[in-house]
Design a protein around this motif. Structure first.
Motif, PDB file in Angstrom:
ATOM      1  N   UNK A 157      -1.854   6.434 -13.768  1.00  0.00           N
ATOM      2  CA  UNK A 157      -0.791   5.571 -13.238  1.00  0.00           C
ATOM      3  C   UNK A 157      -1.350   4.485 -12.314  1.00  0.00           C
ATOM      4  N   UNK A 158      -2.643   4.571 -12.014  1.00  0.00           N
ATOM      5  CA  UNK A 158      -3.248   3.533 -11.168  1.00  0.00           C
ATOM      6  C   UNK A 158      -3.427   3.922  -9.712  1.00  0.00           C
ATOM      7  N   UNK A 159      -3.223   5.204  -9.391  1.00  0.00           N
ATOM      8  CA  UNK A 159      -3.497   5.688  -8.027  1.00  0.00           C
ATOM      9  C   UNK A 159      -4.990   6.018  -7.916  1.00  0.00           C
ATOM     10  N   UNK A 160      -5.544   5.881  -6.735  1.00  0.00           N
ATOM     11  CA  UNK A 160      -6.919   6.340  -6.492  1.00  0.00           C
ATOM     12  C   UNK A 160      -6.859   7.812  -6.118  1.00  0.00           C
ATOM     13  N   UNK A 161      -7.735   8.599  -6.684  1.00  0.00           N
ATOM     14  CA  UNK A 161      -7.779  10.052  -6.443  1.00  0.00           C
ATOM     15  C   UNK A 161      -8.997  10.339  -5.583  1.00  0.00           C
ATOM     16  N   UNK A 162      -8.797  10.816  -4.362  1.00  0.00           N
ATOM     17  CA  UNK A 162      -9.859  10.888  -3.373  1.00  0.00           C
ATOM     18  C   UNK A 162     -10.276  12.320  -3.027  1.00  0.00           C
ATOM     19  N   UNK A 166       0.835  -1.200   0.000  1.00  0.00           N
ATOM     20  CA  UNK A 166       0.000   0.000   0.000  1.00  0.00           C
ATOM     21  C   UNK A 166       0.871   1.253   0.000  1.00  0.00           C
ATOM     22  N   UNK A 167       0.319   2.315  -0.558  1.00  0.00           N
ATOM     23  CA  UNK A 167       0.989   3.619  -0.553  1.00  0.00           C
ATOM     24  C   UNK A 167      -0.069   4.669  -0.239  1.00  0.00           C
ATOM     25  N   UNK A 168       0.255   5.548   0.712  1.00  0.00           N
ATOM     26  CA  UNK A 168      -0.677   6.630   1.059  1.00  0.00           C
ATOM     27  C   UNK A 168       0.024   7.971   0.898  1.00  0.00           C
ATOM     28  N   UNK A 220      -0.147  -3.422  -5.476  1.00  0.00           N
ATOM     29  CA  UNK A 220      -0.115  -2.258  -4.580  1.00  0.00           C
ATOM     30  C   UNK A 220      -1.379  -1.436  -4.736  1.00  0.00           C
ATOM     31  N   UNK A 221      -1.963  -1.104  -3.603  1.00  0.00           N
ATOM     32  CA  UNK A 221      -3.082  -0.172  -3.588  1.00  0.00           C
ATOM     33  C   UNK A 221      -2.524   1.189  -3.191  1.00  0.00           C
ATOM     34  N   UNK A 222      -2.716   2.182  -4.059  1.00  0.00           N
ATOM     35  CA  UNK A 222      -2.133   3.497  -3.798  1.00  0.00           C
ATOM     36  C   UNK A 222      -3.211   4.568  -3.778  1.00  0.00           C
ATOM     37  N   UNK A 223      -3.196   5.348  -2.710  1.00  0.00           N
ATOM     38  CA  UNK A 223      -4.218   6.372  -2.487  1.00  0.00           C
ATOM     39  C   UNK A 223      -3.577   7.755  -2.498  1.00  0.00           C
ATOM     40  N   UNK A 224      -4.204   8.683  -3.198  1.00  0.00           N
ATOM     41  CA  UNK A 224      -3.779  10.082  -3.085  1.00  0.00           C
ATOM     42  C   UNK A 224      -4.965  10.860  -2.531  1.00  0.00           C
ATOM     43  N   UNK A 271       8.029   4.417  -4.463  1.00  0.00           N
ATOM     44  CA  UNK A 271       7.763   3.080  -3.919  1.00  0.00           C
ATOM     45  C   UNK A 271       6.536   2.470  -4.597  1.00  0.00           C
ATOM     46  N   UNK A 272       5.553   3.298  -4.921  1.00  0.00           N
ATOM     47  CA  UNK A 272       4.329   2.794  -5.559  1.00  0.00           C
ATOM     48  C   UNK A 272       4.642   2.204  -6.928  1.00  0.00           C
TER      49      UNK A 272
END
Lengths: 469, 200
Positions: A399-404, A342-344, A372-376, A454-455
């Motif tokens: 890039x596959x990050x979640x945009x919150x 995971x990446x936060x 990897x689950x990545x959150x922004x 890292x993500x």
């Protein structure tokens, strides 16, 4: 008058009276309020039948408990919803300014205060949140308080205080490209420990600090609580004034000029004496990564997980063994071999526009590694809007990050953004305590660039390799 | 607030360094709207397993310590967040005094708001108290900790001591200075007029 530190000056200016028992009553200019640490304070006021002294000295917003996805549909978790509703009812009944959940200005209290110009140099600022130290970036004396103290400030606009000692941190040399305020903060805590600043107000000085943007300065002061300090401080300068000018709650026109003249006096006198001095040469610093369950357990990205047998005391050895067991790490493992799930990217430490730019520069044209689950999570609605105007959201999502949506989110996981047991996360937040991001979760603290690196790599890697430098 | 004078009780040893507020009371219990009822969640993640069963190896799950009113801890106790839920949880469990070589700043302040006594003693003293049989006595008027034939003296600021001994309400105390506060505000409006916020 004898030479004074910046802290001494702000203290003197806010001293209402010194009481017979030796405690000082300090005036509080600004009070930030959020949903988690305020309900019992409002309840206390109500029970005692006390009025709230200065509603307009408060800015309130819900941030800890709020969903970062589909919030237009309301808050599904009932206990979270009740706490946000309690805040809304309380601020309505006491006439306290509030930024509603769906207001674009909503966000993490320590991102919102500066954005709105609520945070000003030379002020005293409190909040029922330890990361209130963030606002010290503006040369404000800002510190976290408990709920009883929140009630005290609501009722009296003051707090009984004891004066802290003065600690000066000087970062010497220029920070290498690819490194930022987060690396400064972690390196400092690695050096002095999480209790290194206890009993002190910490002033950050040196060319590396002067070169930081306001965002970077906020990151640095934000982490001063992780060094145990009461507050972090950076003397205001042109960078500070340029950031503040035109902010909604910053002074305007003639008042701006009057304020500015005062703000220019807010620096430690050349001859001022500090109780403690810490000097760090940062010219050869490498990106920092924590390996343990305390922010002080940190090393270079090129380093290795340390060996508890090298500890200086039996207690330290025990503590390190426990941390390594919790983190599921073996002594001697290269940091770059640590794989992540995971990446936060977000939080009051690193959820500002510059942080998102730094991460996006690494994510651009790359893909989040498999597994990897990545959150922004932007720090506020205004940060989110700015990022979207710059196209950062698309860089992240492509890039596959979640945009919150904005909030404290996975820094502490009071909402649904939590890690499952055993999940290892590269996080731009401020604490890697056991269970911080979810029961049994494993947190490594890094800068936004390092988190993005890292993500995409799937493990820690020196962000500078991905910067085309 | 309940006054604190002399306390005699069982002391539970939890001699780790840097016991943070997330460990004392994890985030999921911060959603409460009241101050009470947090005792059962004190040290939740190390006190219960992931199915909610007690971990027998955790000190507060062991017979004499279930009723502990004193906690013996390592340095930098209470580091981390400002959550007053930490002292609320300790107090609700029954803890009235914490003995440690050092405390984090905000937690230390929060103790006094709740009638809890944080006692700073050297690590060796705490270890030797942890090793002794039977209850400990914490005598705030005399500033002493006694147990197992040993006596240790501790320091406490006079104003803090008075607040605990008399169970003083801090807001009520400050209200005695209301005239000073009003005078300060009037002066401040002249000297720093840019600080007044009219409307958000």
């Amino acid at each position: 008058m004898s030479p004074r530190t910046l802290y001494d000056k702000i203290w003197d200016e806010h001293l209402v009276t010194t009481r017979a028992d030796g405690t000082s009553l300090l005036y509080i200019d600004r009070h930030l309020v959020h949903e988690v640490t305020s309900p019992q304070a409002f309840e206390g006021l109500r029970e005692a039948g006390r009025p709230l002294r200065r509603p307009n000295a408060i800015l309130s917003v819900a941030d800890h408990n709020v969903p970062t996805i589909d919030r237009e549909k309301g808050i599904a978790d009932e206990t979270c919803r009740l706490q946000v509703e309690a805040l809304e009812a309380n601020v309505a009944s006491y006439g306290v300014p509030y930024l509603p959940l769906l207001d674009e200005r909503q966000g993490i209290v320590h991102v919102v205060g500066p954005e709105q110009g609520f945070t000003l140099p030379g002020t005293t600022i409190v909040c029922g949140d330890s990361h209130t130290s963030t606002h010290g970036a503006f040369g404000a004396l800002a510190f976290g308080i408990g709920t009883s103290e929140v009630e005290h400030v609501m009722a009296t606009q003051t707090l009984p205080q004891r004066k802290s000692k003065n600690l000066r941190v000087r970062f010497e040399g220029a920070l290498p490209a690819g490194l930022g305020a987060k690396d400064l903060a972690l390196a400092l805590i690695g050096r002095i420990g999480t209790a290194g600043g206890t009993g002190h107000v910490m002033e950050f000085t040196g060319d590396a600090v002067r070169a930081l943007s306001m965002e970077g300065r906020m990151t640095l002061c934000n982490m001063s609580i992780e060094a145990g300090a009461r507050s972090g401080l950076i003397a205001p300068d042109e960078t500070t004034f340029a950031y503040l000018k035109g902010r909604p709650l910053a002074p305007k026109e003639a008042l701006w000029d009057t304020a500015l003249a005062h703000w220019r006096t807010l620096a430690s006198d050349a001859q001022a004496s500090f109780d403690t001095d810490v000097v760090l040469d940062v010219s050869a610093l490498a990106p920092q990564v924590t390996w343990g369950t305390s922010p002080q357990w940190v090393t270079d990205v090129a380093g290795r997980v340390p060996d508890p047998d090298q500890a200086t005391s039996a207690e330290d050895r025990q503590a390190m063994l426990r941390a390594l067991e919790y983190m599921d790490l073996k002594p001697g493992t290269p940091i770059e071999d640590i794989a992540l799930q995971a990446v936060f990217i977000g939080s009051c430490t690193n959820g500002r526009i510059e942080d998102l730019r730094e991460a996006a520069a690494v994510a651009r044209g790359r893909r989040v590694a498999a597994g990897i689950r990545a959150l922004v999570v932007p720090g506020s609605g205004l940060v989110k809007r700015q990022a979207e105007a710059e196209g950062l959201d698309r860089i992240f999502t492509e890039a596959g990050f979640e945009w919150r949506q904005p909030g404290c989110s996975m820094c502490l996981g009071m909402n649904d953004d939590r890690l499952a047991e055993g999940v290892r996360c590269a996080s731009t937040s401020n604490r890697n305590f056991e269970g911080r991001q979810g029961r049994g979760s494993r947190t490594h603290l890094v800068s936004p660039g390092m988190a993005a690196a890292a993500a995409v790599a799937g493990h820690f890697t020196d962000v500078r390799r991905l910067m085309g430098a | 607030m309940d006054p604190f004078t002399v306390l005699t009780g069982t002391a539970a040893p939890l001699l780790r360094a840097n016991i943070d507020t997330d460990l004392i009371i994890p985030k999921q219990f911060l959603k409460t709207l009241v101050r009470s009822g947090l005792g059962r969640n004190l040290f939740h993640e190390i006190r219960y397993d992931s199915d909610g069963r007690e971990r027998p190896d955790f000190v507060l799950n062991q017979a004499p310590y279930r009723k502990a009113s004193i906690l013996l801890a390592g340095p930098n106790f209470g580091c981390g967040s400002s959550r007053e839920h930490a002292p609320w949880a300790l107090k609700d469990f029954g803890i009235r005094a914490i003995l440690a070589p050092s405390f984090a700043d905000i937690f230390f302040n929060n103790c006094f708001s709740n009638g809890l006594l944080p006692v700073t003693l050297p690590g060796e003293a705490i270890e030797s108290l942890a090793a002794c049989e039977g209850p400990l006595t914490i005598d705030l008027p005399a500033q002493q900790v006694r147990g197992g034939g040993q006596t240790f003296t501790f320091e406490i600021e006079a104003a803090r001591k008075a607040v605990l001994l008399e169970g003083l309400d801090e807001i009520k105390r400050t209200e005695a200075n209301l005239a000073d506060i009003t005078a300060y505000e009037a002066r401040r409006r002249q000297e720093a007029p840019w600080l007044d916020i009219q409307k958000v």
